[in-house]
Design a protein around this motif. Structure first.
Motif, short mmCIF file in Angstrom:
data_model
loop_
_atom_site.label_atom_id
_atom_site.label_comp_id
_atom_site.label_asym_id
_atom_site.label_seq_id
_atom_site.Cartn_x
_atom_site.Cartn_y
_atom_site.Cartn_z
N ARG A 27 0.83 -1.21 0.00
CA ARG A 27 0.00 0.00 0.00
C ARG A 27 0.86 1.26 0.00
O ARG A 27 0.54 2.24 -0.67
N VAL A 28 1.95 1.21 0.75
CA VAL A 28 2.87 2.36 0.76
C VAL A 28 3.45 2.59 -0.63
O VAL A 28 3.53 3.73 -1.12
N LEU A 119 11.21 -2.89 -16.20
CA LEU A 119 11.96 -4.04 -15.67
C LEU A 119 11.08 -4.88 -14.77
O LEU A 119 11.07 -6.12 -14.86
N ARG A 120 10.32 -4.25 -13.90
CA ARG A 120 9.41 -4.99 -13.02
C ARG A 120 8.32 -5.69 -13.83
O ARG A 120 7.93 -6.82 -13.52
N HIS A 326 -0.74 -2.26 -7.16
CA HIS A 326 -1.73 -2.86 -6.26
C HIS A 326 -2.13 -4.26 -6.74
O HIS A 326 -2.37 -5.16 -5.91
N ARG A 327 -2.21 -4.45 -8.04
CA ARG A 327 -2.59 -5.76 -8.59
C ARG A 327 -1.40 -6.69 -8.79
O ARG A 327 -1.55 -7.75 -9.39
N LYS A 328 -0.23 -6.28 -8.33
CA LYS A 328 0.98 -7.08 -8.38
C LYS A 328 1.44 -7.37 -9.82
O LYS A 328 2.13 -8.34 -10.07
N VAL A 329 1.03 -6.50 -10.75
CA VAL A 329 1.57 -6.61 -12.09
C VAL A 329 3.01 -6.10 -12.12
O VAL A 329 3.84 -6.60 -12.87
#
Length: 330
Positions: A27-28, A119-120, A326-329
């Protein structure tokens, strides 16, 4: 006798690894882009307000064209990213990641924000770190090469643009630039020769990059995406400037505006400002004035260009970035 530490000493480690702590950290990270947006907007609020007021009084018939070229720029960025990687990436998430990367790129200098987001994204789709980094390196190498080719070839199709010859670097400047590049390459070679622990990972990265580049250049679709998209990118940006200039009454041809932007962005692109803001704007105003445009019209065009390409999509881009985190994409 048990070798485990007491329960009260194990609790902090368990708390750190707990799902609630991981959710709090995410969240941060999700709120961090919005915080950076607020700081950036507060620091540049006067320019945002002035640029918006100028566009509000512009000829509205040209502004849809400027928005069209702006949107094509994001699609083109996603196309080039795909061209720098052999694996097929999902088109929708890739486009969303590049829209978010564009917002991050305007906050951090030297394209660090855009590369970090990409990159992520690549790692999240199963691309190993070494190959994802090699893709970023190929992307970063193709863009300036393609822009330089377009800049050098442009006068052959539009001979009149050479009135701006005083912006082309002189021989002394070219010699200094070539010397700086040569010294940088020599320093890297010396560093690899002296610091042996760096040699193995660097050589491994180079082998990975060369292998992927060889594979990509056996696929015509990837070659077209990488090099064609890299060449089209600055032309699309110049299309935004020409549309804004036409809306504000800039009395220059599209060929002059496009070449002015190519020359200005090439000359000022080495300065690591966030998204090229500042040096490129100053060089663009100088180039437009060199063609005979009034100073106020040239300045208004540069500001309007930044409003459409930076400030207007910045909040939506940060919201997309937050949603992807937030959706971990990412």
């Amino acid at each position: 006798m048990s070798l485990l530490p007491p329960a009260d000493l194990r609790a902090p480690a368990a708390l750190v690894r707990s799902p609630s702590a991981a959710r709090l950290a995410r969240r941060v990270l999700s709120l961090l882009p919005l915080l950076l947006l607020g700081v950036w907007a507060a620091a540049d609020w006067d320019a945002v307000r002035d640029g918006t007021a100028r566009l509000a009084s512009a000829d509205p018939r040209w502004l849809p064209a400027a928005l069209f070229f702006t949107c094509l720029g994001w699609v083109n960025a996603a196309w080039v990213r795909q061209g720098a990687l052999p694996e097929r990436l999902p088109a929708g998430p890739l486009l969303a990641s590049q829209f978010a990367a564009g917002a991050a790129n305007h906050v951090l200098p030297a394209s660090i924000g855009a590369h970090a987001v990409t990159l992520r994204f690549l790692q999240g789709h199963g691309i190993p770190l070494a190959r994802a980094t090699a893709s970023l390196a190929l992307f970063s190498l193709a863009k300036p090469i393609a822009k330089t080719v377009v800049l050098l070839a442009f006068p052959a199709f539009f001979p009149g643009v050479l009135r701006l010859g005083h912006l082309v670097p002189g021989r002394r400047t070219l010699i200094v630039g070539a010397g700086a590049v040569g010294m940088g390459a020599a320093a890297i070679c010396v560093l690899l020769a002296v610091v042996r622990p760096l040699r193995h990972p660097v050589l491994g990265f180079v082998r990975t990059a060369l292998t992927d580049a060889r594979i990509l250049h056996t696929r015509p679709s990837r070659v077209l995406a990488l090099w064609g998209g890299s060449a089209a990118g600055p032309v699309l940006q110049a299309g935004v400037i020409a549309s804004v200039g036409s809306a504000l009454g800039l009395q220059l041809s599209w060929a002059q505006v496009v070449f002015a932007f190519l020359a200005a962005s090439t000359a000022a692109g080495a300065v690591p400002a966030p998204g090229g803001i500042g040096p490129v704007d100053a060089a663009l105003v100088f180039a437009l004035v060199g063609y005979g445009a009034p100073m106020d019209a040239a300045t208004a065009t540069a500001i309007g260009f930044r409003v459409l390409t930076v400030w207007l999509p910045l909040l939506p881009g940060m919201l997309v970035l937050t949603a992807l985190v937030h959706r971990k994409v990412l």
